[in-house]
Design a protein around this motif. Sequence first.
Motif, mmCIF file in Angstrom:
data_model
loop_
_atom_site.group_PDB
_atom_site.id
_atom_site.type_symbol
_atom_site.label_atom_id
_atom_site.label_comp_id
_atom_site.label_asym_id
_atom_site.label_seq_id
_atom_site.Cartn_x
_atom_site.Cartn_y
_atom_site.Cartn_z
ATOM 1 N N TYR A 1 10.512 -3.728 1.128
ATOM 2 C CA TYR A 1 9.377 -3.001 0.536
ATOM 3 C C TYR A 1 9.823 -1.645 -0.010
ATOM 4 O O TYR A 1 9.298 -1.172 -1.011
ATOM 5 C CB TYR A 1 8.255 -2.817 1.567
ATOM 6 C CG TYR A 1 7.665 -4.125 2.032
ATOM 7 C CD1 TYR A 1 6.671 -4.749 1.287
ATOM 8 C CD2 TYR A 1 8.110 -4.753 3.192
ATOM 9 C CE1 TYR A 1 6.119 -5.954 1.685
ATOM 10 C CE2 TYR A 1 7.570 -5.958 3.609
ATOM 11 C CZ TYR A 1 6.573 -6.558 2.853
ATOM 12 O OH TYR A 1 6.039 -7.755 3.256
ATOM 13 N N THR B 1 4.539 1.939 8.951
ATOM 14 C CA THR B 1 5.582 1.259 8.171
ATOM 15 C C THR B 1 6.070 2.163 7.038
ATOM 16 O O THR B 1 5.381 3.093 6.615
ATOM 17 C CB THR B 1 5.032 -0.042 7.522
ATOM 18 O OG1 THR B 1 3.913 0.281 6.700
ATOM 19 C CG2 THR B 1 4.629 -1.075 8.567
ATOM 20 N N VAL B 2 7.268 1.869 6.577
ATOM 21 C CA VAL B 2 7.785 2.477 5.346
ATOM 22 C C VAL B 2 7.804 1.372 4.288
ATOM 23 O O VAL B 2 7.823 0.194 4.643
ATOM 24 C CB VAL B 2 9.192 3.075 5.560
ATOM 25 C CG1 VAL B 2 9.126 4.239 6.502
ATOM 26 C CG2 VAL B 2 10.180 2.024 6.036
ATOM 27 N N PRO B 3 7.808 1.703 3.012
ATOM 28 C CA PRO B 3 7.963 3.031 2.432
ATOM 29 C C PRO B 3 6.763 3.953 2.648
ATOM 30 O O PRO B 3 5.619 3.512 2.691
ATOM 31 C CB PRO B 3 8.115 2.730 0.937
ATOM 32 C CG PRO B 3 7.332 1.466 0.733
ATOM 33 C CD PRO B 3 7.593 0.682 1.977
ATOM 34 N N GLU C 1 2.257 2.104 2.243
ATOM 35 C CA GLU C 1 1.880 0.856 1.567
ATOM 36 C C GLU C 1 2.456 0.820 0.141
ATOM 37 O O GLU C 1 2.018 1.544 -0.760
ATOM 38 C CB GLU C 1 0.355 0.662 1.530
ATOM 39 C CG GLU C 1 -0.247 0.324 2.882
ATOM 40 C CD GLU C 1 0.356 -0.945 3.506
ATOM 41 O OE1 GLU C 1 0.668 -1.896 2.765
ATOM 42 O OE2 GLU C 1 0.542 -0.969 4.722
ATOM 43 N N TYR D 1 14.245 -1.853 20.343
ATOM 44 C CA TYR D 1 12.897 -1.958 19.769
ATOM 45 C C TYR D 1 12.786 -3.174 18.859
ATOM 46 O O TYR D 1 11.814 -3.920 18.908
ATOM 47 C CB TYR D 1 12.535 -0.690 18.982
ATOM 48 C CG TYR D 1 11.368 -0.904 18.036
ATOM 49 C CD1 TYR D 1 10.051 -0.889 18.510
ATOM 50 C CD2 TYR D 1 11.590 -1.187 16.679
ATOM 51 C CE1 TYR D 1 8.986 -1.138 17.653
ATOM 52 C CE2 TYR D 1 10.534 -1.438 15.814
ATOM 53 C CZ TYR D 1 9.240 -1.408 16.305
ATOM 54 O OH TYR D 1 8.197 -1.669 15.452
ATOM 55 N N ARG E 1 10.296 -8.118 17.763
ATOM 56 C CA ARG E 1 10.431 -9.391 17.042
ATOM 57 C C ARG E 1 10.370 -10.580 17.996
ATOM 58 O O ARG E 1 9.809 -11.615 17.658
ATOM 59 C CB ARG E 1 11.719 -9.429 16.225
ATOM 60 C CG ARG E 1 11.591 -8.828 14.820
ATOM 61 C CD ARG E 1 10.839 -7.520 14.771
ATOM 62 N NE ARG E 1 10.758 -6.941 13.422
ATOM 63 C CZ ARG E 1 10.188 -5.783 13.143
ATOM 64 N NH1 ARG E 1 9.624 -5.047 14.099
ATOM 65 N NH2 ARG E 1 10.130 -5.338 11.900
HETATM 66 N N1 LIG Z 1 2.517 -3.658 3.640
HETATM 67 C C1 LIG Z 1 3.615 -2.720 3.789
HETATM 68 C C2 LIG Z 1 4.739 -3.408 4.520
HETATM 69 C C3 LIG Z 1 5.893 -2.480 4.800
HETATM 70 C C4 LIG Z 1 6.723 -2.952 5.986
HETATM 71 O O1 LIG Z 1 6.448 -3.984 6.606
HETATM 72 N N2 LIG Z 1 7.762 -2.176 6.322
HETATM 73 C C5 LIG Z 1 8.581 -2.503 7.478
HETATM 74 C C6 LIG Z 1 10.029 -2.559 7.105
HETATM 75 S S1 LIG Z 1 10.361 -3.950 6.042
HETATM 76 C C7 LIG Z 1 8.442 -1.412 8.521
HETATM 77 O O2 LIG Z 1 8.331 -0.249 8.194
HETATM 78 N N3 LIG Z 1 8.447 -1.799 9.802
HETATM 79 C C8 LIG Z 1 8.341 -0.881 10.892
HETATM 80 C C9 LIG Z 1 8.403 -1.614 12.193
HETATM 81 O O3 LIG Z 1 8.646 -2.816 12.196
HETATM 82 O O4 LIG Z 1 8.213 -0.959 13.216
HETATM 83 C C10 LIG Z 1 4.048 -2.226 2.421
HETATM 84 O O5 LIG Z 1 3.861 -2.971 1.435
HETATM 85 O O6 LIG Z 1 4.514 -1.101 2.304
#
Ligand SMILES: N[C@@H](CCC(=O)N[C@@H](CS)C(=O)NCC(=O)O)C(=O)O
Length: 242
Positions: free
Chosen positions: A26, A61-63, A74, A136, A141
């Motif tokens: 993302y 989440t990032v970005p 988002e 983590y 996961r």
């Molecule tokens: N819907 C979000 C999805 C972003 C996302 O899933 N980012 C993941 C990395 S690929 C993240 O930050 N995960 C943090 C975590 O798993 O704790 C977008 O489009 O920005």
Amino acid sequence: LGVETTASQIRLYELVFDDGRSSSPYVWRIRYALARKGLPFESVPLGFTQIPAVFKGRFKTVPVIEHGDRMMAESWDIAEYLDRAFPDRPPIFSGPAENAMVRLFDAWFVRDLFKKTFSVYALDIYNAARPDDRPYFRESRERWLKGTTLEAFTASRESRLPGVRDALAPLRSHLERNAFLGGNTPNYADFIALGAFHWVACMQTLPMLAKNDDVLRGWLDRSFAFYPEVTRGFNASTLFES
Ligand SMILES: N[C@@H](CCC(=O)N[C@@H](CS)C(=O)NCC(=O)O)C(=O)O
């Protein structure tokens, strides 16, 4: 009003692997979107476990981008915001119809491809993560996997590769007739797909693509050449079996 704020005011918070490479598919979309608009930015590399503290719980989440006093998460919101904030620069979306169709592409791609890709590379992601992030990542996961370990989940991963490659068939048939998913030039659908390939290339220990996948190879090479500032130091050939 009407004064374009300088691009140096843009910060991109991204997730990185232990080797410093940007890991999130993302985030890669937004790296391409910023390149499309010709906007330089400052990168803020984070590990998974830094996200809650850095954003004080506001974003999970990032970005995430910071522009002036605005901060947002988002990736879709960010891409649309960049078009609103910088209307005089090349558009990421040519209009609402394109936006809607690319959202359909995204829905298919994430549901099908991301899922299948994760089922091959879950343990590679773990091993590529920063050591501090690994507990983590494993814990969160394995919870998704209802207690199956990453090792057990990926034990027969080679047998899933044909399914991953097969799922890419719609891309191949489209790219036999078009230089890019977006037609003559890359659009956000290309950024979505390219982002996934960057993600895989940064952590894979098993090449994702077959040696003779010339259609995808050609598209990856063309795309990387189109956006050298995004793909610097990146070699598409690592994605292919040798
Ligand atoms: N819907 C979000 C999805 C972003 C996302 O899933 N980012 C993941 C990395 S690929 C993240 O930050 N995960 C943090 C975590 O798993 O704790 C977008 O489009 O920005």
